[in-house]
Scaffold this motif. Sequence first.
Motif, PDB file in Angstrom:
ATOM      1  N   ASN A  61       0.669  -1.194   0.091  1.00  0.00           N
ATOM      2  CA  ASN A  61       0.056  -0.017  -0.055  1.00  0.00           C
ATOM      3  C   ASN A  61       0.992   1.095   0.080  1.00  0.00           C
ATOM      4  O   ASN A  61       0.820   2.253   0.702  1.00  0.00           O
ATOM      5  CB  ASN A  61      -0.811  -0.128   1.134  1.00  0.00           C
ATOM      6  CG  ASN A  61      -2.086  -1.039   1.080  1.00  0.00           C
ATOM      7  OD1 ASN A  61      -2.414  -1.401   0.068  1.00  0.00           O
ATOM      8  ND2 ASN A  61      -2.181  -1.630   2.170  1.00  0.00           N
ATOM      9  N   ALA A  62       1.973   1.239  -0.807  1.00  0.00           N
ATOM     10  CA  ALA A  62       2.800   2.409  -0.939  1.00  0.00           C
ATOM     11  C   ALA A  62       3.495   2.577  -2.212  1.00  0.00           C
ATOM     12  O   ALA A  62       3.436   1.483  -3.002  1.00  0.00           O
ATOM     13  CB  ALA A  62       3.874   2.313   0.106  1.00  0.00           C
ATOM     14  N   TYR A  63       4.062   3.689  -2.568  1.00  0.00           N
ATOM     15  CA  TYR A  63       4.899   3.696  -3.678  1.00  0.00           C
ATOM     16  C   TYR A  63       6.459   3.263  -3.332  1.00  0.00           C
ATOM     17  O   TYR A  63       6.929   3.738  -2.294  1.00  0.00           O
ATOM     18  CB  TYR A  63       4.877   5.119  -4.214  1.00  0.00           C
ATOM     19  CG  TYR A  63       3.620   5.775  -4.714  1.00  0.00           C
ATOM     20  CD1 TYR A  63       3.294   5.355  -6.111  1.00  0.00           C
ATOM     21  CD2 TYR A  63       2.689   6.271  -4.091  1.00  0.00           C
ATOM     22  CE1 TYR A  63       2.036   5.772  -6.684  1.00  0.00           C
ATOM     23  CE2 TYR A  63       1.483   6.774  -4.463  1.00  0.00           C
ATOM     24  CZ  TYR A  63       0.991   6.473  -5.718  1.00  0.00           C
ATOM     25  OH  TYR A  63      -0.151   6.743  -6.207  1.00  0.00           O
ATOM     26  N   CYS A  64       6.988   2.592  -4.309  1.00  0.00           N
ATOM     27  CA  CYS A  64       8.269   2.068  -3.985  1.00  0.00           C
ATOM     28  C   CYS A  64       9.057   2.116  -5.064  1.00  0.00           C
ATOM     29  O   CYS A  64       8.647   2.161  -6.326  1.00  0.00           O
ATOM     30  CB  CYS A  64       8.129   0.407  -3.714  1.00  0.00           C
ATOM     31  SG  CYS A  64       6.731   0.050  -2.336  1.00  0.00           S
ATOM     32  N   ASP A  65      10.578   2.062  -4.916  1.00  0.00           N
ATOM     33  CA  ASP A  65      11.391   1.705  -5.913  1.00  0.00           C
ATOM     34  C   ASP A  65      11.278   0.353  -6.433  1.00  0.00           C
ATOM     35  O   ASP A  65      10.589  -0.603  -5.895  1.00  0.00           O
ATOM     36  CB  ASP A  65      12.819   1.878  -5.336  1.00  0.00           C
ATOM     37  CG  ASP A  65      13.392   3.150  -5.109  1.00  0.00           C
ATOM     38  OD1 ASP A  65      12.662   4.148  -5.455  1.00  0.00           O
ATOM     39  OD2 ASP A  65      14.294   3.504  -4.067  1.00  0.00           O
ATOM     40  N   ILE A  66      11.963   0.158  -7.754  1.00  0.00           N
ATOM     41  CA  ILE A  66      11.833  -1.191  -8.337  1.00  0.00           C
ATOM     42  C   ILE A  66      13.319  -1.412  -8.524  1.00  0.00           C
ATOM     43  O   ILE A  66      14.077  -0.743  -8.782  1.00  0.00           O
ATOM     44  CB  ILE A  66      11.291  -0.941  -9.776  1.00  0.00           C
ATOM     45  CG1 ILE A  66       9.630  -0.443  -9.564  1.00  0.00           C
ATOM     46  CG2 ILE A  66      11.231  -2.368 -10.358  1.00  0.00           C
ATOM     47  CD1 ILE A  66       9.150  -0.092 -10.748  1.00  0.00           C
ATOM     48  N   SER A  67      13.436  -2.877  -8.384  1.00  0.00           N
ATOM     49  CA  SER A  67      14.660  -3.421  -8.784  1.00  0.00           C
ATOM     50  C   SER A  67      14.470  -4.585  -9.577  1.00  0.00           C
ATOM     51  O   SER A  67      13.287  -4.910  -9.995  1.00  0.00           O
ATOM     52  CB  SER A  67      15.774  -3.835  -7.794  1.00  0.00           C
ATOM     53  OG  SER A  67      17.005  -3.768  -8.112  1.00  0.00           O
ATOM     54  N   VAL A  68      15.369  -5.636  -9.952  1.00  0.00           N
ATOM     55  CA  VAL A  68      15.140  -6.814 -10.374  1.00  0.00           C
ATOM     56  C   VAL A  68      15.562  -7.911  -9.689  1.00  0.00           C
ATOM     57  O   VAL A  68      16.802  -7.786  -8.903  1.00  0.00           O
ATOM     58  CB  VAL A  68      15.647  -6.849 -11.691  1.00  0.00           C
ATOM     59  CG1 VAL A  68      14.915  -6.000 -12.794  1.00  0.00           C
ATOM     60  CG2 VAL A  68      17.216  -6.497 -12.090  1.00  0.00           C
ATOM     61  N   ASP A  69      15.208  -9.087  -9.777  1.00  0.00           N
ATOM     62  CA  ASP A  69      15.803 -10.635  -9.008  1.00  0.00           C
ATOM     63  C   ASP A  69      16.649 -11.061  -9.889  1.00  0.00           C
ATOM     64  O   ASP A  69      17.244 -10.630 -10.873  1.00  0.00           O
ATOM     65  CB  ASP A  69      14.526 -11.108  -8.577  1.00  0.00           C
ATOM     66  CG  ASP A  69      13.876 -11.790  -9.638  1.00  0.00           C
ATOM     67  OD1 ASP A  69      14.466 -11.829 -11.041  1.00  0.00           O
ATOM     68  OD2 ASP A  69      12.648 -12.057  -9.604  1.00  0.00           O
ATOM     69  N   GLU A  70      17.428 -12.111  -9.400  1.00  0.00           N
ATOM     70  CA  GLU A  70      18.278 -13.113 -10.254  1.00  0.00           C
ATOM     71  C   GLU A  70      17.801 -13.342 -11.649  1.00  0.00           C
ATOM     72  O   GLU A  70      18.385 -13.571 -12.477  1.00  0.00           O
ATOM     73  CB  GLU A  70      18.484 -14.117  -9.299  1.00  0.00           C
ATOM     74  CG  GLU A  70      19.392 -13.809  -8.090  1.00  0.00           C
ATOM     75  CD  GLU A  70      19.601 -15.194  -7.383  1.00  0.00           C
ATOM     76  OE1 GLU A  70      19.155 -16.276  -7.826  1.00  0.00           O
ATOM     77  OE2 GLU A  70      20.426 -14.994  -6.408  1.00  0.00           O
ATOM     78  N   ASP A  71      16.396 -13.332 -11.992  1.00  0.00           N
ATOM     79  CA  ASP A  71      15.790 -13.773 -13.287  1.00  0.00           C
ATOM     80  C   ASP A  71      15.423 -12.619 -14.086  1.00  0.00           C
ATOM     81  O   ASP A  71      14.956 -12.542 -15.073  1.00  0.00           O
ATOM     82  CB  ASP A  71      14.904 -14.477 -13.074  1.00  0.00           C
ATOM     83  CG  ASP A  71      15.130 -16.077 -12.268  1.00  0.00           C
ATOM     84  OD1 ASP A  71      16.215 -16.489 -12.786  1.00  0.00           O
ATOM     85  OD2 ASP A  71      14.202 -16.450 -11.615  1.00  0.00           O
ATOM     86  N   ASP A  72      15.988 -11.261 -13.612  1.00  0.00           N
ATOM     87  CA  ASP A  72      15.714 -10.221 -14.406  1.00  0.00           C
ATOM     88  C   ASP A  72      14.074  -9.614 -14.266  1.00  0.00           C
ATOM     89  O   ASP A  72      13.901  -8.912 -15.017  1.00  0.00           O
ATOM     90  CB  ASP A  72      16.341 -10.157 -15.530  1.00  0.00           C
ATOM     91  CG  ASP A  72      17.838  -9.780 -15.332  1.00  0.00           C
ATOM     92  OD1 ASP A  72      18.240  -9.422 -14.451  1.00  0.00           O
ATOM     93  OD2 ASP A  72      18.443 -10.020 -16.668  1.00  0.00           O
ATOM     94  N   GLU A  73      13.571 -10.340 -13.163  1.00  0.00           N
ATOM     95  CA  GLU A  73      12.138  -9.803 -13.095  1.00  0.00           C
ATOM     96  C   GLU A  73      11.981  -8.964 -12.177  1.00  0.00           C
ATOM     97  O   GLU A  73      12.650  -8.681 -11.089  1.00  0.00           O
ATOM     98  CB  GLU A  73      11.359 -11.096 -12.670  1.00  0.00           C
ATOM     99  CG  GLU A  73      11.260 -12.200 -13.524  1.00  0.00           C
ATOM    100  CD  GLU A  73      10.430 -11.857 -14.804  1.00  0.00           C
ATOM    101  OE1 GLU A  73       9.374 -11.251 -14.777  1.00  0.00           O
ATOM    102  OE2 GLU A  73      10.713 -12.504 -15.925  1.00  0.00           O
ATOM    103  N   SER A  74      10.798  -7.734 -12.449  1.00  0.00           N
ATOM    104  CA  SER A  74      10.911  -6.654 -11.553  1.00  0.00           C
ATOM    105  C   SER A  74      10.442  -7.079 -10.101  1.00  0.00           C
ATOM    106  O   SER A  74       9.576  -7.948 -10.018  1.00  0.00           O
ATOM    107  CB  SER A  74      10.057  -5.733 -12.090  1.00  0.00           C
ATOM    108  OG  SER A  74      10.634  -5.011 -13.384  1.00  0.00           O
ATOM    109  N   ILE A  75      10.961  -6.410  -9.437  1.00  0.00           N
ATOM    110  CA  ILE A  75      10.499  -6.523  -7.831  1.00  0.00           C
ATOM    111  C   ILE A  75      10.594  -5.230  -7.231  1.00  0.00           C
ATOM    112  O   ILE A  75      11.088  -4.370  -7.531  1.00  0.00           O
ATOM    113  CB  ILE A  75      11.436  -7.546  -7.138  1.00  0.00           C
ATOM    114  CG1 ILE A  75      12.929  -6.799  -7.274  1.00  0.00           C
ATOM    115  CG2 ILE A  75      11.630  -8.938  -7.557  1.00  0.00           C
ATOM    116  CD1 ILE A  75      13.825  -7.391  -6.048  1.00  0.00           C
ATOM    117  N   PHE A  76       9.365  -5.072  -6.334  1.00  0.00           N
ATOM    118  CA  PHE A  76       9.361  -3.852  -5.327  1.00  0.00           C
ATOM    119  C   PHE A  76      10.591  -3.894  -4.272  1.00  0.00           C
ATOM    120  O   PHE A  76      10.672  -4.802  -3.599  1.00  0.00           O
ATOM    121  CB  PHE A  76       8.086  -3.748  -4.879  1.00  0.00           C
ATOM    122  CG  PHE A  76       7.079  -3.539  -5.957  1.00  0.00           C
ATOM    123  CD1 PHE A  76       6.924  -2.148  -6.538  1.00  0.00           C
ATOM    124  CD2 PHE A  76       5.802  -4.313  -6.356  1.00  0.00           C
ATOM    125  CE1 PHE A  76       5.791  -1.907  -7.443  1.00  0.00           C
ATOM    126  CE2 PHE A  76       5.030  -4.126  -6.845  1.00  0.00           C
ATOM    127  CZ  PHE A  76       4.930  -2.942  -7.871  1.00  0.00           C
TER     128      PHE A  76
END
Length: 830
Positions: free
Chosen positions: A660-675
């Motif tokens: 329930n918040a705005y977050c940065d995004i990164s990627v996991d080991e599979d290059d999938e987007s994660i919050f």
Amino acid sequence: MRWSIAYLISIIYSIFVLSVTANQQKTFDLYASNPYEVTDDSNLNAKYSKLSDNSLLWGPYRSSLYFGLRPRLPRSLLSGLMWFSMDNYNQIGNIRHFYEQNDKMSKANWINYNPRIGGRQYIKDEEIHFDIYIDFVKSSDGLSWGVKIKGVPHKGFENSKISFVWYSGLEGERKVEDSINVKERTGYIKLENDESLDGYEENIRFSGISEELGAFSLVINDGPETNKHPKGLEELKHEFNPAYTHHYSLTVPDDNVWQARDIFMTMLQESIKNLNDKYKALEYIPPENSFIIKNLQGFEGNLHFIQKIYQGECEFDIIYTNSMTPESEIPTFINIQKMIDAKLRTNDANFEKYYKLQPPFNEPKHKIFAQEMISGLLGGITYMYGDHLVDRFTEFDEDTFESYTLQGSYEGPHELFTLVPSRPFFPRGFYWDEGFHLLPLIKYDSDLVLDIVKSWFNLIDENGWIAREQILGPEARSRVPKEFRVQSPHIVNPPTLTLVLNNLLETISQYKDISEPNEIDDESSEVRLGKFTLSNPEVLLNYTKQIYPNLKNHFEMFRRTQKGYVEEFERPIDNNEVFRWRGRTYTHCLASGLDDYPRAIPPDIGELNVDLISWIGVMTRSLRQMAEVLEIDDDIASLKEIEKNIISNIEKLHWSKDNNAYCDISVDEDDESIFVCHKGYVSLLPFLTKMIPGDDHDKLNDVISSIMNPEELWSDFGIRSLSKSDEFYKTGENYWRSPIWINMNYLVLKSIHDYYYENKFSFSPELKSKFESAYHDLRINLIKNVFGQWQNTGFVWEQYDDETGVSKGAKNFLGWTSTIVLIMTMPENL
């Protein structure tokens, strides 16, 4: 043919009038230069520009000193004040010059000040046991000034001895060769008194000529007859007499007058050695005789020191007179107190007019506090000129994100007219701080605000970059640790000046007289200065034309250099308006301004930052508003599309339903987007920049609920920077990992206010109640704590502890902490 002396003087005077006028026009042309055509604003604009520029020509623009005067010219006449106790031998090591964070002061701030007319600084020196009052006033034409320095000993120290040292040094004069090939300076400042190695009982008089200032004089008196001087030893009354004024002069190269303290101490050592060698038979020589500077070499150069020694309460005056100031306007020893009283009353009246404090913080004690905040903020105005260090070659390792060391080379010179965050700790220009510095001043002096904004945008280079920290010239560099001096064009800072531009563009319509251009009346110009641009649409239009090209270039630099990746990670959007801060490491993201705020670990090139896209959204909106004013249709359409995409991407990419918040995004080991979610100032940025659509009540409800939650962001002293429930809360450096920052709290309060009034008729009763409650309680908590800490410590501070409210960080942090005054002017309730 024989010419009279008077005729010769009149010719010289005319030459200098033309020289100064040409220089002022050159400066104005420099500010006005841009590739867009600027229309003629008629004689009205030219006349106002001259009045306004002159009113801001002189000031305590060497703000890293307790008191340092200079004109807003690259190299010219620099003056400063030093003082030290003569009660014992140890106090010479505590000589006051630069405003230092660790000096034992319980107050050191401008308490009544307007840069156009002057005011008063009050310093309570707990180590030397004197209160120092410094009154600075200007003539109505702004070209001449007077200073009254007063020392009042603390109770129990009524007979304490104190020495004041005033210095003035003229820099920037060219060398020319006369008929016999001897190089001489085109300007000078010289002692007019008959030289006396033993000291002076009369007023000290200097005359000078400068290419930019013209002819001038500087006179220093010894104050009223009530002043007392130490007697010292009878054996030394003819040579090292503390009742006399003492003078020392020497020649120093350009960019060296700022080292006056070190020069004085070196010359003083020579005088002490001479005294000890000459009077070896004396068993004891008191400090009031020992610490007297003597011009033993008989030098007279471009730098002059004037030393005075008093016992008990004392005062003396310095009068600087420009030859162009009409005689009736010149400050004198006779009228200076009357001028001081009048200027202080004017400042009081202007503060009352422009800062309407609202209940329950509108009592006299709150007015004193608020006026000191604004006066101290304005007292931090600085003019810098010189080169700076830039590293344009170091490439950041995008794979390791390790800490980097920059190796700079000198670029420039450049000039900047700016406010500083903290005179004792951060006496330099900070790009992301500056927007918050200017917000409290918009209604007070919008022309000054626009002048400072333009000065910053003149620094934009051909690639659209502005250094995040402005450290111009050796004096500024001397106050900055070496590891922070070099700037990189790969690193940006939040473009908070666009908050100011948004505010100004939205404020224009509020001025009732906008369609009635000001008539400039020389006799009343002092009252009218500061509101000309917003009251004259054609002038504001020209201003917008002047800064728009540079700002557009700056905007494109942000989008180009901070661009994030879309296609590489299959993000579900059809545009490239996503962004990532460059230059971050495992522990810090200095570019964001929120240095140690937690980010994705490990860092990754696939990261996207919600605070950065929000700032660029504000920048887009500001540029779009300017394009609409200038009727640049292609830009309007393009910027509307970018703004729409940014708002959409914030919703599509950065909103986490689980958090329930705005977050940065990164990627996991599979290059999938994660919050990457760390609730706090970063997660609030879409709300603070008003990038959340007003009809999205669900998200507004989630944001206000997080703000009000004591286990997350709410505290009794303000909104904390990082959630109390976050794993990184109060860890590591803990700079932005719990403390309360007033600038961010102002944005929180302002956004609550604005969203409420824009949407209150569509809000549910529950959501409306949340907004009302959060607004009222947050405003009370913030003002009560900052005011209370000011009462306890004598200062406002960089940040405040979220659990105790206790002040932390840099003291006299009048930069963005002065936004507390804006909070005090906001209504008590929604």
